[in-house]
Design a protein around this motif. Structure first.
Motif, PDB file in Angstrom:
ATOM      1  N   GLU A  79       0.378  46.616  92.217  1.00 31.62           N
ATOM      2  CA  GLU A  79      -0.009  47.817  91.485  1.00 31.62           C
ATOM      3  C   GLU A  79       0.009  49.068  92.358  1.00 31.62           C
ATOM      4  OE1 GLU A  79      -3.739  47.281  89.471  1.00 31.62           O
ATOM      5  OE2 GLU A  79      -3.355  48.898  88.045  1.00 31.62           O
ATOM      6  N   THR A  80      -0.278  48.924  93.650  1.00 26.63           N
ATOM      7  CA  THR A  80      -0.379  50.115  94.502  1.00 26.63           C
ATOM      8  C   THR A  80       0.791  50.182  95.485  1.00 26.63           C
ATOM      9  OG1 THR A  80      -1.605  49.020  96.267  1.00 26.63           O
ATOM     10  CG2 THR A  80      -2.898  49.890  94.443  1.00 26.63           C
ATOM     11  N   HIS A  81       1.013  51.373  96.048  1.00 28.77           N
ATOM     12  CA  HIS A  81       2.061  51.533  97.059  1.00 28.77           C
ATOM     13  C   HIS A  81       1.827  50.572  98.225  1.00 28.77           C
ATOM     14  CE1 HIS A  81       2.974  54.953  94.696  1.00 28.77           C
ATOM     15  NE2 HIS A  81       2.272  55.869  95.341  1.00 28.77           N
ATOM     16  N   ASP A  82       0.582  50.460  98.655  1.00 32.79           N
ATOM     17  CA  ASP A  82       0.267  49.577  99.785  1.00 32.79           C
ATOM     18  C   ASP A  82       0.630  48.127  99.479  1.00 32.79           C
ATOM     19  OD1 ASP A  82      -1.059  51.241 101.863  1.00 32.79           O
ATOM     20  OD2 ASP A  82      -2.387  51.732 100.211  1.00 32.79           O
ATOM     21  N   GLN A  83       0.290  47.678  98.267  1.00 34.09           N
ATOM     22  CA  GLN A  83       0.605  46.288  97.916  1.00 34.09           C
ATOM     23  C   GLN A  83       2.109  46.046  97.923  1.00 34.09           C
ATOM     24  OE1 GLN A  83      -1.502  46.381  94.159  1.00 34.09           O
ATOM     25  NE2 GLN A  83      -3.007  44.891  94.877  1.00 34.09           N
ATOM     26  N   VAL A  84       2.862  47.000  97.386  1.00 35.74           N
ATOM     27  CA  VAL A  84       4.323  46.826  97.341  1.00 35.74           C
ATOM     28  C   VAL A  84       4.889  46.839  98.759  1.00 35.74           C
ATOM     29  CG1 VAL A  84       6.502  47.840  96.557  1.00 35.74           C
ATOM     30  CG2 VAL A  84       4.540  47.742  95.005  1.00 35.74           C
ATOM     31  N   ALA A  85       4.384  47.739  99.598  1.00 37.37           N
ATOM     32  CA  ALA A  85       4.876  47.800 100.979  1.00 37.37           C
ATOM     33  C   ALA A  85       4.568  46.499 101.717  1.00 37.37           C
ATOM     34  CB  ALA A  85       4.235  48.983 101.710  1.00 37.37           C
ATOM     35  N   ASP A  86       3.358  45.972 101.536  1.00 41.33           N
ATOM     36  CA  ASP A  86       3.011  44.713 102.196  1.00 41.33           C
ATOM     37  C   ASP A  86       3.909  43.577 101.713  1.00 41.33           C
ATOM     38  OD1 ASP A  86       1.023  45.786 103.787  1.00 41.33           O
ATOM     39  OD2 ASP A  86      -0.562  45.438 102.306  1.00 41.33           O
ATOM     40  N   LYS A  87       4.187  43.574 100.412  1.00 41.88           N
ATOM     41  CA  LYS A  87       5.031  42.510  99.859  1.00 41.88           C
ATOM     42  C   LYS A  87       6.445  42.603 100.418  1.00 41.88           C
ATOM     43  CE  LYS A  87       4.183  39.608  97.316  1.00 41.88           C
ATOM     44  NZ  LYS A  87       3.885  38.200  97.693  1.00 41.88           N
ATOM     45  N   LEU A  88       7.000  43.816 100.493  1.00 43.35           N
ATOM     46  CA  LEU A  88       8.354  43.974 101.036  1.00 43.35           C
ATOM     47  C   LEU A  88       8.394  43.564 102.513  1.00 43.35           C
ATOM     48  CD1 LEU A  88       9.407  47.342  99.325  1.00 43.35           C
ATOM     49  CD2 LEU A  88      10.214  45.027  98.785  1.00 43.35           C
ATOM     50  N   ALA A  89       7.345  43.900 103.262  1.00 45.19           N
ATOM     51  CA  ALA A  89       7.276  43.512 104.670  1.00 45.19           C
ATOM     52  C   ALA A  89       7.223  41.985 104.792  1.00 45.19           C
ATOM     53  CB  ALA A  89       6.067  44.152 105.343  1.00 45.19           C
ATOM     54  N   GLU A  90       6.446  41.354 103.909  1.00 44.46           N
ATOM     55  CA  GLU A  90       6.311  39.889 103.932  1.00 44.46           C
ATOM     56  C   GLU A  90       7.659  39.214 103.632  1.00 44.46           C
ATOM     57  OE1 GLU A  90       3.435  38.554 101.010  1.00 44.46           O
ATOM     58  OE2 GLU A  90       4.245  36.520 101.061  1.00 44.46           O
ATOM     59  N   ILE A  91       8.362  39.753 102.641  1.00 47.95           N
ATOM     60  CA  ILE A  91       9.674  39.207 102.278  1.00 47.95           C
ATOM     61  C   ILE A  91      10.620  39.254 103.477  1.00 47.95           C
ATOM     62  CG2 ILE A  91      11.757  39.816 100.967  1.00 47.95           C
ATOM     63  CD1 ILE A  91       9.922  40.579  98.645  1.00 47.95           C
TER      64      ILE A  91
END
Lengths: 439, 427
Positions: free
Chosen positions: A359-371
Motif C-alpha cells: 500500500e505504501t511507497h516504502d512497502q513497494v520499495a522493500d518488496k522490489l529490493a527483496e525480489i
C-alpha cells in the motif's frame, strides 16, 4: 476482484559500473522511498568478528569524505527524513523516506554514506561502545533472548548462526582496519541495487541516480556461496531467569532458502498452522486452553537457508504443557494437513489482504529490493494470488512433513531454570545456556 | 522532483458524514488507490471510564467482543472475515476502544454484518469470560510484570495522577482482572457499547452513498442506549517533585521522567509535539546528542507526548549505559530541558522538527487504515473528525516562542515525576 496484483511500472537498468537501478513511480503521498542495498551481510562476518557487517553499516554514516557524521544527521533530518542503516544476514542497507522535493539532496547523502565513508576513529570507537552497551540491555528482554538462542541453536556454526548485531567480545575486537577492510572488500556498485519508489519523475530520477552513483568505482568482489545448513540434534536449551513469572518458548527447525519452490506451499501451510487469529496454534493455545496471549509460527528464509519456528509464552507452571501442545499440533498437521475449509479460508485471507502489503511507497520499495536480493522475480508479486490458490492440501502436508518440528528441532525456554528443568526434560536432553553467551 | 500539484493529503471535503437516529456517527471516505477497505469502530470508553475494583474491564471487554454474538458463534468472527479476505484487531487506551477490520473491498457487506451483529447482541458466556481472563493475565505478565518499561510506566502514571482515572493502567491491576464478573461485563456493554457512544470510519474502495445505506439498514434498529455517566476528572495540583524507585533484575539502571501535560484539545498540544521532536526524534535531536553521543551515559533515549481527552503525559525514557551513573543522565536531561525553556530553539531546528512531523503525518495518511484511524482519533480526542486534516497546518503555525513557552510552563522541574529502575541481582 482482478486476480493479478498490479505493480507500478518498474524501470530497470544496469549502469556501466554495475549498479542495478530500479525505479517506480506511484500515486500517493508526496514522498519517495529510497533503498540502497549491498549484497554483503553478517554471513560474511569473519571468525571472531561477529557483528562486523552491522558495525560497518552503523558507522558508515558517522563521516564521509565530504561530511562529518553530525552533518549527515543534520542535513537528512533538516529535510524531514530519517536515515536508516543496518544489515541482515545477506545484505547491508541504507535507506530513507524522502519528501519528494528533497530527493536530490537526500540521494546525495545516501550515495555518500554508502560509497565514501571514512570511518573516523573516534566515531567508530564510540559506536562500538554504544553497540556493546545496547547488547547488555537486550539481556533484559526475555523475548529477544529467546529469539537469539533459537537462531544460534538452529544454525550452529553456519554463517547464519551468530546474531547480526554481534557479540560484545567480538565487537570490542573489531579494529578500524577490520571495518574499512570489510567495506572495501564488499561495498561496490557491482554488489549494489538502488531502489526508488514514489512520487517522482522517472526520467529525472534516472538522471539523478546516474549523477550521484554512476561514478562509484570499487574492486568489491561478489559474496561467495554459503554452505548448506546442518541438522541440529534435538535438545532443550534453557536460559535461566530466576525471577520471571512467565516463560518464553521457541521451537525451531532448519527449513529452505528463500528462492525455493517450497515458498508458496509454505506460506499457505504456515498461515493455516500459525499465521493469523484463527490458526490451529491460536485455537489450541489461546482459545481452547488460555495458555497464552499470543502464539505464532513463521518460515524465515534467507539466501542460503532458512528455518521454521514457533513462538509463544506462558506462565512458568504451564511451560511444559505449552511445548506439548506446540509439538502435538505440529504432529497433527503433519498427519492430516489442512481441511478443505481451512485451506480455502486461508487462501482467501492471503489473497484478499495481499494489496495491504503493497500500500505504501516504502512497502513497494522493500518488496522490489527483496525480489532483487533473492532473485525471485516480479511474477512472485503479480502472480501471488494464482500461486497461493494453486497450493493443495497435499502440498501443505508435504511442507509439514519436511519441516514441522515433531521429533526434530530445538526447544528454547527462557524462564526460571529451577522450575523448568524437570518438566521440560521429557522433550529432550536439557542444556543450560548462560544468557551472557548470547551477547 | 514533484510531478504534479498535490491535492490536500486528506480531502476532508469528500468525507461523507451522517448520524443515525440512534446516535451512531458514520464517516465515509471513498479512496480508490488500493482495492481494500478499512473499517474502524470507535467506542468512547477506555480505562478513563472505569473505577477502582473494576480496573481493566475496558480492555478485558475488548477481548470479549471477539467471542460471539447472536448470529455468529464463538470463534466465528475472524473465521468469517478471513474467509472473505479480511483481518481484524482492536486496541484499548485510556480514553477509547477501537476495533478495525481491513479487507478486500468486496468483503464490505460481510464486515457491516459482523460488526453490527456484535454491537446489537454480543454473547457473553461464563466460559469465554474465564478463557479471556487467563489470556489477559498472560498479556499483563508479558507487557508489564516482565517488562522494565511496562513496570516503570505503570508506576509513573500512579505518581502523576492522584485521583484521575489515568492513575491506573489500561490493562488493569491483576486483582481486578481476577475480580471482574459477567454481570460487570453486561453492565459495561449496555452502558458503553450503545450506538450513541460509538462512531464508524470507513475508508477505501467503496461507494460512500451506497455504503451509508448499507450501514443504516444494519445498525439503524439498534436501540439508542443510556447516556454514559460523567467521568470524575478532578486532580489536585502537584506541589513538588514526586519520585519512586523500582527494584528489578536488570543489567543497568533506567530513568523515566514525566510531567502532567495539557489535554489534546489544548492550543499548546502542537507545540509540545514539536518540542518532543526537538528533544528526541532523530540522531541530531538534543537529548540523543547530549546523552547518547556526547556524554555516552545513555544507550537510548526517547520522548513522547500522548494525546488524551484529559491531561496528557509528557515523558522521557532513557536506558542508562552499563557503568554510567543514573544521576548523570538525570542531570543532563534537566539541563537540556532548562536550556530550551530559557533560550528556545533556533529557526533551523524548528524547521527540522516541522518537516519531520510533516513526514510522519504523511506516512500515517498513506494507508486507508491510517486515514480511518486519524479521523476516528481526531473525533474521539479533539471532538471533531475534521481536525485530522489540520495537523499539518497546526505544526506549521508553531513558532520558536511557542516551543520555549511550552517547555517552560509544562516541563517545570518542580512538577515532574521521576521513576528510577534500580537493578538487583541480575547476572
Amino acid at each position: 476482484m482482478s486476480d493479478r496484483i498490479a505493480l507500478p511500472p518498474v524501470r530497470e537498468e544496469r549502469l556501466e559500473n554495475g549498479l542495478e537501478l530500479v525505479l517506480a513511480r506511484r500515486e500517493g503521498v508526496p514522498l519517495c522511498a529510497v533503498r540502497l542495498l549491498v549484497r554483503a551481510g553478517s554471513a560474511l562476518d569473519p571468525d571472531g568478528r561477529h557483528g562486523l557487517a552491522h558495525l560497518v553499516s552503523q558507522s558508515a554514516r558517522r563521516g564521509t569524505a565530504r561530511r562529518s557524521g553530525r552533518e549527515v544527521d543534520e542535513e537528512v533530518e533538516g529535510l524531514g527524513a530519517e536515515l536508516g542503516a543496518g544489515a541482515d544476514e545477506d545484505a547491508s542497507y541504507v535507506g530513507l523516506s524522502a519528501p519528494s522535493e528533497f530527493l536530490p539532496q537526500l540521494l546525495d547523502v545516501v550515495a555518500d554514506v554508502a560509497a565514501n565513508p571514512v570511518f573516523p576513529a573516534a566515531e567508530l570507537s564510540r559506536i562500538r561502545r554504544r553497540e556493546v552497551a545496547g547488547l547488555a540491555h537486550l539481556l533484559d528482554e526475555p523475548g529477544a533472548v529467546a529469539d537469539r538462542a533459537a537462531v544460534a541453536a538452529v544454525f550452529g556454526d553456519h554463517p547464519y548462526g551468530h546474531p547480526v548485531d554481534g557479540r560484545a567480545r567480538h565487537l570490542s575486537a573489531c579494529s578500524r582496519a577490520d571495518v574499512t577492510g570489510f567495506h572495501r572488500r564488499w561495498f561496490g556498485p557491482g554488489n549494489a541495487t538502488l531502489v526508488i519508489v514514489g512520487d517522482l519523475d522517472l526520467e529525472a530520477a534516472r538522471a539523478l541516480a546516474r549523477r550521484k552513483l554512476g561514478r562509484w568505482r570499487s574492486a568489491a568482489a561478489p559474496a561467495p556461496e554459503l554452505p548448506p545448513v546442518a541438522e541440529p540434534a534435538r535438545e532443550v536449551l534453557l536460559v535461566d531467569r530466576p525471577d520471571a513469572s512467565q516463560t518464553q518458548v521457541r521451537v525451531a527447525v532448519p527449513a529452505f532458502p528463500r528462492a525455493s519452490p517450497e515458498y508458496f506451499p509454505a506460506v499457505v501451510a504456515n498461515a493455516v498452522f500459525g499465521g493469523g487469529f484463527t490458526s490451529r496454534l491460536m485455537e489450541a493455545v489461546r482459545v481452547n486452553r488460555g495458555l497464552s496471549y499470543g502464539v505464532r509460527s513463521r518460515f524465515a528464509a534467507s539466501r542460503a537457508g532458512g528455518f521454521f519456528y514457533v513462538s509463544s509464552f506462558t506462565r512458568n507452571e504451564t511451560a511444559a504443557e505449552l511445548v506439548d501442545v506446540l509439538l502435538s499440533e505440529s504432529a497433527r498437521f503433519r498427519e492430516g494437513g489442512p481441511s478443505e475449509e481451512e485451506l480455502l479460508r486461508t487462501q482467501n485471507y492471503l489473497c484478499g489482504l495481499y494489496p495491504l502489503a503493497l500500500e505504501t511507497h516504502d512497502q513497494v520499495a522493500d518488496k522490489l529490493a527483496e525480489i532483487k536480493l533473492y532473485g525471485v522475480g516480479e511474477e512472485e508479486v503479480t502472480g501471488y494470488r494464482e500461486r497461493v490458490r494453486a497450493v493443495t492440501a497435499a502440498d501443505c502436508q508435504a511442507v509439514a512433513r519436511r519441516h514441522f518440528p515433531v521429533e526434530r528441532g530445538v526447544i528454547v525456554a527462557v524462564g526460571p531454570a529451577k522450575l523448568l528443568r524437570k518438566p521440560l526434560a521429557r522433550f529432550g536432553p536439557v542444556r543450560l545456556l548462560p544468557a551472557k553467551s548470547l551477547v | 522532483m514533484r510531478t504534479r500539484t498535490p491535492g490536500p493529503v486528506l480531502p476532508l471535503d469528500r468525507v461523507v458524514s451522517h448520524t443515525l437516529s440512534n446516535g451512531l456517527r458514520v464517516r465515509l471516505l471513498e479512496e480508490r488507490s488500493a482495492p481494500t477497505v478499512s473499517y474502524y469502530t470507535f467506542f468512547q470508553a477506555g480505562s478513563r471510564n472505569e473505577r477502582l475494583g473494576l480496573t481493566g474491564i475496558s480492555h478485558l471487554f475488548e477481548h470479549m467482543m471477539f467471542n460471539g454474538s447472536s448470529r455468529y458463534g464463538p470463534k466465528e468472527f475472524d473465521r468469517v472475515l478471513e474467509a472473505r479476505g479480511g483481518t481484524s484487531n482492536a486496541y484499548t487506551s485510556n480514553d477509547l476502544t477501537a476495533y478495525h477490520d481491513d479487507a478486500a473491498s468486496d468483503a464490505l457487506q460481510t464486515i457491516v454484518d459482523l460488526e453490527s451483529d456484535r454491537m446489537r447482541s454480543l454473547a457473553l458466556t461464563p466460559e469465554t469470560l474465564e478463557q479471556e481472563r487467563q489470556v489477559v493475565k498472560e498479556e499483563r505478565r508479558l507487557r508489564t510484570d516482565n517488562s522494565i518499561f511496562g513496570l516503570m510506566e505503570e508506576q509513573l502514571e500512579a505518581l502523576i495522577f492522584l485521583s484521575h482515572p489515568y492513575r491506573w493502567p489500561v490493562i488493569g491491576w491483576m486483582e481486578d482482572i481476577e475480580r471482574i464478573t459477567r454481570e460487570d461485563c453486561l453492565e459495561y456493554f449496555r452502558t458503553y457499547y450503545a450506538p450513541g457512544n460509538a462512531a464508524l470510519y470507513l475508508v477505501g474502495d467503496l461507494d460512500a452513498r451506497g455504503t451509508l445505506e448499507l450501514v443504516e439498514r444494519h445498525y439503524g434498529e439498534i436501540p439508542a442506549g443510556p447516556r454514559p455517566p460523567p467521568v470524575a476528572t478532578g486532580e489536585p495540583p502537584q506541589r513538588g517533585e514526586r519520585r519512586a524507585a523500582i527494584r528489578f533484575p536488570a543489567q543497568a539502571p533506567a530513568l523515566l521522567v514525566g510531567w502532567r501535560a495539557p489535554e489534546a484539545r489544548s492550543p499548546d498540544a502542537p507545540a509540545l509535539d514539536v518540542l518532543q521532536t526537538c528533544l528526541a526524534v532523530g540522531e541530531s535531536s538534543r537529548l540523543r546528542r547530549r546523552l547518547v553521543e556526547e556524554d555516552e551515559v545513555a544507550v537510548s533515549v526517547s520522548a513522547s507526548y500522548g494525546w488524551r481527552i484529559d491531561a496528557g503525559v509528557f515523558l522521557v525514557f532513557a536506558e542508562v549505559a552499563p557503568g554510567a551513573k543514573l544521576r548523570k543522565v538525570e542531570r543532563g536531561l534537566e539541563e537540556e530541558i532548562a536550556r530550551v525553556a530559557e533560550e528556545g530553539v533556533p529557526a533551523a531546528e524548528l524547521r527540522r522538527a516541522q518537516r519531520l512531523l510533516r513526514s510522519s503525518v504523511l506516512h500515517e495518511l498513506s494507508t486507508h487504515n491510517g486515514v480511518a484511524h486519524a479521523l476516528g482519533q481526531a473525533e474521539a480526542l479533539l471532538g471533531d473528525w475534521r481536525e485530522a486534516g489540520r495537523s499539518l497546518s497546526q505544526y506549521e503555525a508553531v513558532t520558536a516562542r511557542d516551543v520555549r513557552r511550552v517547555a517552560a510552563s509544562w516541563l517545570d522541574p518542580t512538577r515532574r515525576s521521576v521513576v528510577v529502575l534500580e537493578p538487583e541481582g541480575a547476572k
